[in-house]
Design an enzyme around this catalytic site. Structure first.
Site, short mmCIF file in Angstrom:
data_model
loop_
_atom_site.label_atom_id
_atom_site.label_comp_id
_atom_site.label_asym_id
_atom_site.label_seq_id
_atom_site.Cartn_x
_atom_site.Cartn_y
_atom_site.Cartn_z
N ARG A 241 0.85 -1.19 0.00
CA ARG A 241 0.00 0.00 0.00
C ARG A 241 0.89 1.24 0.00
NH1 ARG A 241 -3.59 -2.67 -1.62
NH2 ARG A 241 -5.57 -3.15 -0.60
N HIS A 289 -1.87 1.09 -9.37
CA HIS A 289 -2.51 0.08 -8.49
C HIS A 289 -3.17 -1.03 -9.33
CE1 HIS A 289 -4.42 -0.56 -4.28
NE2 HIS A 289 -4.37 -1.71 -4.94
#
Ligand code: NDP
Ligand code: OXD
Length: 326
Positions: A241, A289
């Site tokens: 993340r 992502h």
């Protein structure tokens, strides 16, 4: 078949037996899930928010990040299934304590991550960042090949993703290590555990791969101090993340040459603002992502399998410990 004629009575679904699953994610995946649920779990009433007549009847919610308003309306909710592997997007304080939180574990998600991370590691190992810079400068400069046996790769996070990546990297011959909270034993991998073994782990990583969940303990774990503990010239892959990396610490380390390159799939703010310095740094490769995502067919089947486990009173795969945050 007639009940009482020596055969099992037919299973007639009473209203109370029909469990409702509310799905609130991408429409395209939802269409695949609807078909798979209809064919393989017809007793589970699959619906989207516009089809929901009785919010109190919803027992299962499959969502990425449900709003507080929605959660408040689902008064009969028992289980929240994360559409993804991560659960940091949920504000756990908003979830009623009795609602179980289960993350996605499914083969498609793991396959995608293995491809992304192995591809990135090979690209870094074979100096593609330097060759990209040389190409833009029209320089035909060969860099001496480093054998895989001399390139140490370390993975932070030895869960579903980390272990699959290590297994896929093994045949190349890289010396492999890993770091996690609790101790693991993985064939062909030097395993480190806990904060006290982090320095030793970092010192042995020429390529560091972050596949940790984002929790209170792991936020900011990739910072000047830890990245300085890597050998000079090491490279970074962050597919965990964005919150794992202290973003302002990376460009100076790249400019000083302490870090030779970074492949970043995740950033603190997504989408990354257009003015962010990462966009133009020659030693950063950015992706939006996309390292992996839940595959529609295998994701639906993993969810059905988990519903069946819950119905049978068995522990589901991927239940989140809310105190640990993953
Ligand atoms: P798992 O829960 O299976 O594994 C997590 C691993 O991290 C475990 O080994 C755990 O240790 C370790 N860990 C957790 N906290 C700490 C800590 N404080 N110190 C050291 N180690 C710690 O998760 P997955 O492998 O399924 O997924 C990992 C993450 O990957 C997800 O949370 C998500 O953030 C990210 N992801 C990103 C995607 C993308 O497209 N970029 C796609 C999918 C996932 P232990 O084994 O001891 O419990
Ligand atoms: C996930 C993700 O956690 O897509 O599944 O990042």
């Amino acid at each position: 078949m007639v009940a009482g004629a020596g055969h099992a009575p037919p299973v007639l679904l009473q209203k109370a037996d029909c469990m409702t699953l509310l799905y609130t994610s991408e429409a395209e995946r939802g269409r695949v899930w609807r078909d798979i649920f209809a064919a393989e779990a017809p007793d589970v009433g699959f619906m989207t928010p516009d089809e929901m007549r009785d919010p109190a009847a919803v027992r299962y919610l499959a969502a990425w990040d449900p709003s507080r308003e929605l959660l408040e309306r689902l008064t009969g909710l028992e289980v929240l299934f994360s559409i993804g592997a991560g659960v940091d997007q949920f504000d756990m304080s908003k979830l009623p304590p009795h609602v179980r939180l289960i993350r996605m574990i499914e083969p498609g998600l793991i396959e995608g991550m293995v491809e992304y991370v192995c591809g990135s590691a090979l690209m870094l190992h074979r100096h593609f960042i330097d060759y990209g810079i040389a190409q833009r400068e029209h320089r035909w400069d060969a860099i001496k090949l480093v054998p895989a046996a001399a390139r140490r790769i370390g993975v932070m996070g030895l869960g579903q993703m980390g272990q699959a990546v290590l297994q896929a990297l093994r045949p190349f011959g890289f010396p492999l290590s890993g770091w996690s909270r609790s101790r693991h034993a993985i064939e062909g991998v030097i395993c480190h555990a806990g904060p006290e073994e982090m320095d030793a782990f970092l010192a042995g990583c020429d390529i560091l791969i972050c596949l940790l969940p984002l929790t209170a303990e792991t936020r900011g774990i990739l910072c000047r101090e830890t990245l300085s503990g890597l050998p000079r010239g090491a490279a970074l892959i962050n597919a965990g993340r964005g919150g794992h990396l202290v973003e302002q610490d990376l460009p100076p380390l790249l400019d000083e040459g302490h870090i030779s390159g970074a492949v970043l799939d995740v950033t603190e703010t997504e989408p990354l603002p257009r003015s962010h310095p990462f966009w133009d740094h020659p030693r950063i490769i950015l992706t939006p992502h996309i390292a992996s995502s839940t595959r529609a067919d295998s994701g639906a089947r993993a969810l059905i399998a988990n519903i069946r486990r819950l119905q049978a009173g068995l522990p589901p795969d991927g239940e989140v410990d809310r105190n640990q945050g993953y």
